[in-house]
Design a protein around this motif. Structure first.
Motif, PDB file in Angstrom:
ATOM      1  N   ALA A 128      -4.413   2.989  -8.930  1.00  0.00           N
ATOM      2  CA  ALA A 128      -4.858   2.484  -7.624  1.00  0.00           C
ATOM      3  C   ALA A 128      -4.447   1.042  -7.370  1.00  0.00           C
ATOM      4  CB  ALA A 128      -6.379   2.612  -7.522  1.00  0.00           C
ATOM      5  N   SER A 129      -4.098   0.313  -8.416  1.00  0.00           N
ATOM      6  CA  SER A 129      -3.753  -1.106  -8.239  1.00  0.00           C
ATOM      7  C   SER A 129      -2.253  -1.374  -8.265  1.00  0.00           C
ATOM      8  CB  SER A 129      -4.426  -1.944  -9.340  1.00  0.00           C
ATOM      9  OG  SER A 129      -3.959  -1.557 -10.620  1.00  0.00           O
ATOM     10  N   VAL A 130      -1.428  -0.328  -8.205  1.00  0.00           N
ATOM     11  CA  VAL A 130       0.020  -0.508  -8.235  1.00  0.00           C
ATOM     12  C   VAL A 130       0.477  -1.353  -7.050  1.00  0.00           C
ATOM     13  CG1 VAL A 130       2.201   0.703  -7.806  1.00  0.00           C
ATOM     14  CG2 VAL A 130       0.670   1.514  -9.571  1.00  0.00           C
ATOM     15  N   ALA A 131       1.331  -2.317  -7.316  1.00  0.00           N
ATOM     16  CA  ALA A 131       1.940  -3.175  -6.292  1.00  0.00           C
ATOM     17  C   ALA A 131       0.889  -3.904  -5.452  1.00  0.00           C
ATOM     18  CB  ALA A 131       2.858  -2.364  -5.378  1.00  0.00           C
ATOM     19  N   MET A 132      -0.264  -4.171  -6.055  1.00  0.00           N
ATOM     20  CA  MET A 132      -1.297  -4.913  -5.344  1.00  0.00           C
ATOM     21  C   MET A 132      -0.796  -6.312  -4.981  1.00  0.00           C
ATOM     22  SD  MET A 132      -4.374  -4.356  -4.247  1.00  0.00           S
ATOM     23  CE  MET A 132      -5.090  -3.102  -5.291  1.00  0.00           C
ATOM     24  N   ARG A 133      -0.944  -6.671  -3.729  1.00  0.00           N
ATOM     25  CA  ARG A 133      -0.531  -7.966  -3.170  1.00  0.00           C
ATOM     26  C   ARG A 133       0.980  -8.173  -3.176  1.00  0.00           C
ATOM     27  NH1 ARG A 133      -3.932 -13.012  -5.042  1.00  0.00           N
ATOM     28  NH2 ARG A 133      -2.560 -12.775  -6.831  1.00  0.00           N
ATOM     29  N   SER A 134       1.746  -7.113  -3.420  1.00  0.00           N
ATOM     30  CA  SER A 134       3.204  -7.267  -3.405  1.00  0.00           C
ATOM     31  C   SER A 134       3.718  -7.575  -2.001  1.00  0.00           C
ATOM     32  CB  SER A 134       3.887  -6.005  -3.948  1.00  0.00           C
ATOM     33  OG  SER A 134       3.572  -4.882  -3.149  1.00  0.00           O
ATOM     34  N   GLU A 135       2.942  -7.184  -0.967  1.00  0.00           N
ATOM     35  CA  GLU A 135       3.360  -7.510   0.393  1.00  0.00           C
ATOM     36  C   GLU A 135       3.376  -9.027   0.620  1.00  0.00           C
ATOM     37  OE1 GLU A 135      -0.831  -6.713  -0.154  1.00  0.00           O
ATOM     38  OE2 GLU A 135       0.793  -5.237  -0.087  1.00  0.00           O
ATOM     39  N   MET A 136       2.452  -9.730  -0.051  1.00  0.00           N
ATOM     40  CA  MET A 136       2.443 -11.187   0.066  1.00  0.00           C
ATOM     41  C   MET A 136       3.666 -11.802  -0.621  1.00  0.00           C
ATOM     42  SD  MET A 136      -0.226 -11.899   1.863  1.00  0.00           S
ATOM     43  CE  MET A 136       0.104 -10.380   2.764  1.00  0.00           C
ATOM     44  N   MET A 157      10.361   4.548 -11.262  1.00  0.00           N
ATOM     45  CA  MET A 157      11.419   4.660 -12.260  1.00  0.00           C
ATOM     46  C   MET A 157      11.321   3.536 -13.293  1.00  0.00           C
ATOM     47  SD  MET A 157      14.773   5.736 -10.011  1.00  0.00           S
ATOM     48  CE  MET A 157      15.818   5.638 -11.448  1.00  0.00           C
ATOM     49  N   HIS A 158      10.888   2.368 -12.876  1.00  0.00           N
ATOM     50  CA  HIS A 158      10.764   1.235 -13.795  1.00  0.00           C
ATOM     51  C   HIS A 158       9.507   1.353 -14.646  1.00  0.00           C
ATOM     52  CE1 HIS A 158      11.320  -2.770 -15.376  1.00  0.00           C
ATOM     53  NE2 HIS A 158      10.138  -3.152 -14.929  1.00  0.00           N
ATOM     54  N   LYS A 159       8.416   1.763 -14.026  1.00  0.00           N
ATOM     55  CA  LYS A 159       7.154   1.954 -14.742  1.00  0.00           C
ATOM     56  C   LYS A 159       6.605   3.329 -14.366  1.00  0.00           C
ATOM     57  CE  LYS A 159       5.904  -2.956 -14.865  1.00  0.00           C
ATOM     58  NZ  LYS A 159       4.884  -3.970 -14.472  1.00  0.00           N
ATOM     59  N   LEU A 184      11.199   4.054  -0.562  1.00  0.00           N
ATOM     60  CA  LEU A 184      12.246   3.936  -1.574  1.00  0.00           C
ATOM     61  C   LEU A 184      11.824   2.957  -2.668  1.00  0.00           C
ATOM     62  CD1 LEU A 184      15.122   4.470  -2.608  1.00  0.00           C
ATOM     63  CD2 LEU A 184      15.926   2.655  -1.072  1.00  0.00           C
ATOM     64  N   ALA A 185      11.194   1.857  -2.284  1.00  0.00           N
ATOM     65  CA  ALA A 185      10.710   0.885  -3.263  1.00  0.00           C
ATOM     66  C   ALA A 185       9.676   1.516  -4.196  1.00  0.00           C
ATOM     67  CB  ALA A 185      10.114  -0.326  -2.555  1.00  0.00           C
ATOM     68  N   GLY A 186       8.838   2.405  -3.645  1.00  0.00           N
ATOM     69  CA  GLY A 186       7.860   3.096  -4.481  1.00  0.00           C
ATOM     70  C   GLY A 186       8.530   3.973  -5.527  1.00  0.00           C
ATOM     71  N   PHE A 187       9.595   4.679  -5.138  1.00  0.00           N
ATOM     72  CA  PHE A 187      10.331   5.526  -6.080  1.00  0.00           C
ATOM     73  C   PHE A 187      10.989   4.662  -7.161  1.00  0.00           C
ATOM     74  CE2 PHE A 187      13.993   7.980  -7.532  1.00  0.00           C
ATOM     75  CZ  PHE A 187      13.424   9.227  -7.787  1.00  0.00           C
ATOM     76  N   GLY A 200       0.810  -1.208   0.000  1.00  0.00           N
ATOM     77  CA  GLY A 200       0.000   0.000   0.000  1.00  0.00           C
ATOM     78  C   GLY A 200       0.842   1.254   0.000  1.00  0.00           C
ATOM     79  N   VAL A 201       1.940   1.234   0.752  1.00  0.00           N
ATOM     80  CA  VAL A 201       2.844   2.387   0.787  1.00  0.00           C
ATOM     81  C   VAL A 201       3.484   2.604  -0.581  1.00  0.00           C
ATOM     82  CG1 VAL A 201       4.962   3.310   1.807  1.00  0.00           C
ATOM     83  CG2 VAL A 201       3.286   2.156   3.251  1.00  0.00           C
ATOM     84  N   ILE A 202       3.841   1.518  -1.264  1.00  0.00           N
ATOM     85  CA  ILE A 202       4.379   1.649  -2.620  1.00  0.00           C
ATOM     86  C   ILE A 202       3.357   2.310  -3.541  1.00  0.00           C
ATOM     87  CG2 ILE A 202       5.046   0.363  -4.685  1.00  0.00           C
ATOM     88  CD1 ILE A 202       6.502  -1.597  -2.965  1.00  0.00           C
ATOM     89  N   GLY A 203       2.106   1.839  -3.485  1.00  0.00           N
ATOM     90  CA  GLY A 203       1.064   2.414  -4.329  1.00  0.00           C
ATOM     91  C   GLY A 203       0.851   3.894  -4.065  1.00  0.00           C
ATOM     92  N   LEU A 204       0.790   4.261  -2.780  1.00  0.00           N
ATOM     93  CA  LEU A 204       0.606   5.664  -2.418  1.00  0.00           C
ATOM     94  C   LEU A 204       1.803   6.499  -2.859  1.00  0.00           C
ATOM     95  CD1 LEU A 204      -0.935   7.925  -0.966  1.00  0.00           C
ATOM     96  CD2 LEU A 204       0.157   7.176   1.174  1.00  0.00           C
TER      97      LEU A 204
END
Length: 362
Positions: A266-274, A259-261, A252-255, A80-84
């Motif tokens: 709203a769905s960025v990095a959805m379920r990436s925590e899992m 840079m990559h995409k 930092l992961a969000g930044f 969620g932090v990545i998405g925000l």
């Protein structure tokens, strides 16, 4: 010389090191198997770089999860932090009127770290000082971050800032690891800045956990909280610090993800925590705390990335096969951890019993 050699004592591998070695071995076997059976891109060094480029953000949040899990906690808000972070930075870049590209990108970077730091401070305080269950706190943090992302924009936001787009396309070229195309041209291997940042994060966090007092305190906290208290460790401060580190790494992961995409939705990095939790466990981190290694988590993320690539190149390229493979791999490593650690515990018990039964002569 022979007498000296007999006196050489080699320290046995710790549980974390043993599990890490197993993860590295399985990754190597899996990748070599792909090279033999699939060939193609797996025979080129660029494939490794592509795995790093595409999964740099996952590697960073795997480190973030590993730090917290070693301390006996959990943080499921990282996705969620990545998405925000991605959405906030994308909007900031598109609406910033500062002429200097360097200043704009620097402020964007600080914004990303600031968002992660804010979540780390808030969640760390609630978990460590108010002693609220970390799962509940970080679950609320995940919902909060996702909600704020939707409030910022319900529609996808594509970055239009020329300076940032130029930075995102910048790649380090390594000619000697390249390959010769059919037309005879040399195609150099390319690695993105985000992948370099991810590897740097792994190395820095490894040194922090291994050599700094904070790292030793985090291991002690996860191993036994009461023992840590008796040793004079400030467990609340240590727990708080682990969540702050996790939050900053999430920002930092969000930044790096942006840079990559260079687009937010709203769905960025959805379920990436899992995926990050799975990578940490596959890398040898125990959910019970006290055992883990960010190097192992790095290879855990690479194992998941390799599975994804293999499935994409196979006839079984539907999305559910990816989920099933990840679940099977996670279950296998959980059972493997249980078997290995149980066997080592029994071995230690027998050794201690033998030493007590046969005390050394003075």
């Amino acid at each position: 010389m022979s007498g000296n050699n007999k006196n050489v004592h080699r320290e046995p591998l710790t549980d974390a090191q043993l599990l890490m070695v197993i993860s590295i071995g399985i990754f190597a076997a899996m990748y070599l198997g792909a090279m033999v059976t699939l060939g193609g891109g797996f025979l080129k060094a660029q494939q490794i770089f592509d795995l790093l480029n595409d999964n740099a953000a996952l590697i960073i949040i795997s480190c973030a999860l590993t730090v917290v899990m070693i301390g006996g906690g959990i943080n499921i808000s990282v996705g969620g932090v990545i998405g925000l972070t991605v959405m906030s930075c994308a909007l900031f870049l598109n609406n910033c009127t500062i002429e200097s590209d360097f200043v704009t990108i620097l402020l964007t970077f600080l914004l990303a770290l600031g968002i992660g730091l804010a979540f780390g401070l808030l969640q760390g305080f609630l978990v460590s000082y108010l002693e609220i269950q970390p799962f509940i706190v970080t679950l609320a943090g995940m919902f909060l971050a996702r909600g704020l992302t939707t409030i910022l924009s319900v529609n996808p936001v594509k970055v239009t800032h020329a300076g940032f787009l130029a930075l995102s396309k910048t790649k380090l070229k390594i000619s000697w690891l390249g390959y010769v195309a059919q037309n005879g041209n040399l195609i150099p291997a390319k690695i993105e800045i985000g992948a370099i940042v991810a590897v740097a994060v792994v190395l820095i966090m490894w040194m922090v956990l291994r050599y700094l007092k904070l790292g030793r305190n985090i291991y002690a906290l996860g191993g036994n909280r009461q023992s840590a208290l008796m040793l004079g460790i400030n467990v609340k401060k240590t727990c708080f610090s682990s969540y702050v580190i996790s939050g900053v790494l999430s920002g930092l992961a969000g930044f790096v993800f942006l840079m990559h995409k260079p687009a937010g939705n709203a769905s960025v990095a959805m379920r990436s925590e899992m995926d990050a939790i799975a990578a940490s466990i596959i890398g040898g981190t125990l959910l019970t705390g006290g055992v883990g290694n960010v190097i192992g988590s790095f290879f855990g993320a690479m194992i998941l990335a390799t599975i994804q690539k293999i499935i994409a190149l196979s006839p079984l390229n539907a999305s559910w096969w990816q989920e099933m493979a990840n679940g099977a791999m996670l279950g296998f490593f959980i059972m493997l951890q249980s078997v290995v650690l149980s066997a080592r515990a029994k071995s230690r018990g027998k050794l201690e019993a033998n030493q007590q039964g046969h005390p050394k002569k003075e």
